[in-house]
Design an enzyme around this catalytic site. Structure first.
Site, mmCIF file in Angstrom:
data_model
loop_
_atom_site.group_PDB
_atom_site.id
_atom_site.type_symbol
_atom_site.label_atom_id
_atom_site.label_comp_id
_atom_site.label_asym_id
_atom_site.label_seq_id
_atom_site.Cartn_x
_atom_site.Cartn_y
_atom_site.Cartn_z
ATOM 1 N N TYR A 1 65.192 10.649 10.527
ATOM 2 C CA TYR A 1 65.694 9.321 10.897
ATOM 3 C C TYR A 1 64.519 8.350 10.907
ATOM 4 O O TYR A 1 63.410 8.724 11.286
ATOM 5 C CB TYR A 1 66.369 9.371 12.265
ATOM 6 C CG TYR A 1 67.707 10.098 12.255
ATOM 7 C CD1 TYR A 1 68.902 9.386 12.191
ATOM 8 C CD2 TYR A 1 67.780 11.484 12.299
ATOM 9 C CE1 TYR A 1 70.135 10.028 12.186
ATOM 10 C CE2 TYR A 1 69.014 12.142 12.286
ATOM 11 C CZ TYR A 1 70.182 11.405 12.230
ATOM 12 O OH TYR A 1 71.401 12.052 12.220
ATOM 13 N N GLU A 2 64.758 7.097 10.525
ATOM 14 C CA GLU A 2 63.641 6.170 10.316
ATOM 15 C C GLU A 2 62.862 5.837 11.588
ATOM 16 O O GLU A 2 61.738 5.368 11.520
ATOM 17 C CB GLU A 2 64.125 4.881 9.647
ATOM 18 C CG GLU A 2 65.073 4.071 10.502
ATOM 19 C CD GLU A 2 65.726 2.929 9.720
ATOM 20 O OE1 GLU A 2 65.582 2.863 8.494
ATOM 21 O OE2 GLU A 2 66.388 2.105 10.370
ATOM 22 N N SER A 3 63.474 6.091 12.750
ATOM 23 C CA SER A 3 62.768 5.812 13.999
ATOM 24 C C SER A 3 61.664 6.840 14.263
ATOM 25 O O SER A 3 60.844 6.614 15.155
ATOM 26 C CB SER A 3 63.759 5.792 15.155
ATOM 27 O OG SER A 3 64.569 6.946 15.113
#
Lengths: 258, 287
Positions: A52-54
């Site tokens: 996930y990009e976080s």
């Protein structure tokens, strides 16, 4: 064999999940991509790596995250790195097999608009913007796109290319210096579209059971090409439906009262 | 060394009209209390940076704090549109808002470059995207070694970065964990940094590679329990999802928004006070 009844959203999610191979490294957007990717992980692809990009790498959420910052993602991940690191070492570094995106609008070459409807400087509707998508679309080895099919979403001409798919078609990606495949499937609630091998124009190659061609055409803002050998998507099996519904029920229970 | 200060004092001393300010927190640990304090103190003409403008920037923009916004994704995560952000961009209300739009890869890299003391970010980005046509700051540069064409963008170096973290010790060293986003980079990129924390503890006791921001890179540490609410603070509280959903209605009309802000932010004198009023009004809605 008789199949259980299922919804259009369910066959969309199941069809998308089936396209993820076990062990693939998948960069996942929140919402429909995240749901399909986790369904894959909980069925045929237990070793799929969800990024996930976080920052979470190898996330294994037991309930679907409310947002990209959900603690469930980092609590279940193999490791959580900074957002800057996700985009440099992991995405730009070429370690992502599949970029799994949603879209507000898409055109016949699978270019995506998530920025603006109307002119950029005087927008009719201001959409959220790019997020991670332009570089996911460029750096992931291939891209899957999941969205519901409608005239509003499948438009003849997008007002803004946020994330390039196949550009103007043919070898446009190569001319831009992109060595990755770009979108290989667009999965909707009506069927599956894949790019023509030469022109790269999206072609309906699989239609979900019970859906008519007229329905698909009516939900597409351009004259949609239909494959000569159109397949009928396999209906979701009992296990897929059970796992998906269970995941949704767990998610609803976890956020009960919210 | 960081000074341990009340939040209102830190904002008063460090954030001035016209300043370049970043509030970071990648949907986790969003510094809501600090955003409210900036609104309460009536700051104007700020250039705001944030990768993911969400509720806190919707409130700040709707209250006329910002003149310019640098961002990569603006929305109510998992819910929908930001109505005040959209009204500012679509209709110039309450004042016109210039935007500089970038992607996550770019903006996260721009904080790294800022933290590294570099003037620009270097990355492989924006190929085929219209963003490069509308943002003149996105330029191409040729690699002197390979001849490859790469993208260069300006680094981000805010006057002040504000983040929220879980813990500080009495010396002002800060420990932060979970989804870290670009908080560390944003702190190091800025001239001054304000960190609000859930609590001050006697000993931080970090694991060897834990993310610790040493006191000497922080200007002010402010103890604000619940200061990231309604967003998450891992180990302390979950996201108040009901509020994220409610915000869609509260912010839809200019009048409702202004009424809510007046009662909850302008007429309260601290985040603690805000939370009391918020609990009372939530009660009114449910009863």
């Amino acid at each position: 064999m008789t199949t259980q009844p299922y919804s259009a959203d369910e066959i969309m999610t199941v069809s998308a999940a089936r396209l993820l191979k076990n062990g693939a490294v998948c960069f996942v957007g929140i919402g429909l991509p995240s749901k399909a990717a986790n369904l894959a992980r909980l069925t045929h692809a237990p070793d799929v790596v969800l990024i996930y990009e976080s920052g979470p790498i190898g996330a294994k959420p037991s309930v679907l995250p409310l947002s990209i910052g959900d603690g469930e993602l980092s609590a279940t991940a193999d490791t959580t790195v900074s957002t800057a690191e996700i985009f440099t070492y992991w995405l730009q570094g070429g370690r992502v097999d599949i970029g799994f995106l949603g879209a507000a609008q898409i055109d016949r070459f699978a270019n995506i608009n998530t920025t603006v409807i109307g002119p950029y400087d005087k927008p009719k509707v201001r959409l959220p913007g790019a997020g991670g998508a332009p570089e996911i679309g460029a750096s992931a080895k291939e891209v899957l796109i999941i969205l519901r099919q409608s005239q509003k979403a499948f438009v003849d001409k997008i007002d803004f290319t946020t994330t390039i798919g196949h550009g103007e078609g043919y070898d446009h990606r190569v001319r831009l210096g992109l060595s990755t495949k770009g979108p290989t499937s667009v999965i909707t609630d009506l069927g599956i579209l894949t790019p023509d091998k030469d022109s790269r124009e999206l072609t309906l190659t699989s239609i979900h059971p019970g859906v008519t061609l007229d329905q698909v055409r009516a939900a597409t803002g351009w004259d949609l090409k239909i494959a000569d050998r159109l397949e009928v998507t396999g209906a979701p099996n009992a296990n897929e439906l059970h796992v998906l519904r269970d995941l949704e029920a767990r998610t609803a229970a976890a956020h009960k009262g919210d | 060394m960081a000074e341990i200060l009340p939040l209102n004092k830190a904002v008063e001393e460090l954030i001035h009209d016209g300043a370049h300010v970043a509030l970071e927190g990648f949907t986790h640990l969003i510094p809501h209390a600090a955003g409210h304090e900036i609104i309460r103190q009536g700051r104007r003409n700020l250039t705001l940076y944030r990768m993911t403008p969400d509720l806190v920037y919707d409130q700040m923009i709707g209250m006329g704090v910002a003149r310019r916004l640098v961002f990569s994704w603006g929305g109510n995560p998992g819910v929908g549109s930001l109505h005040r952000f959209r009204d500012a961009i679509e209709n110039g209300w309450p004042c016109s808002l210039d935007i500089e739009e970038r992607s996550h890869a770019d903006l996260s890299g721009a904080y790294v470059a800022g933290a590294s003391g570099l003037p620009m970010t270097l990355l492989r980005a924006y190929r085929g995207s219209d963003l490069a046509r509308y943002n003149q700051q996105i330029r191409l540069i040729t690699c002197p070694f390979t001849g490859e064409e790469l993208t260069a963008t300006p680094s981000v170096r805010p006057d002040v970065t504000v983040i929220h973290a879980q813990q500080a010790d009495r010396k002002g060293n800060v420990l932060i964990w979970g989804i870290l986003g670009v908080q560390k980079e944003a702190v190091l990129a800025a001239k001054n940094a304000i960190v609000t924390v859930e609590e001050v503890v006697e000993r931080l006791d970090p694991a060897p590679n834990a993310c610790v921001l040493p006191s000497w890179i922080i200007t002010a540490v402010c103890v604000v329990p619940g200061g990231a609410s309604p967003s998450y603070a891992q180990g302390y509280y979950e996201r108040d999802n009901a509020f994220y959903k409610a915000w869609d209605n509260i912010s839809r009309s200019r009048e409702d928004f202004q009424g809510w802000m007046k009662r909850h932010v302008l007429e309260t004198d601290s985040f603690e006070d805000f939370q009391k009023i918020k609990a009372e009004t939530a009660q009114e809605v449910t009863s």
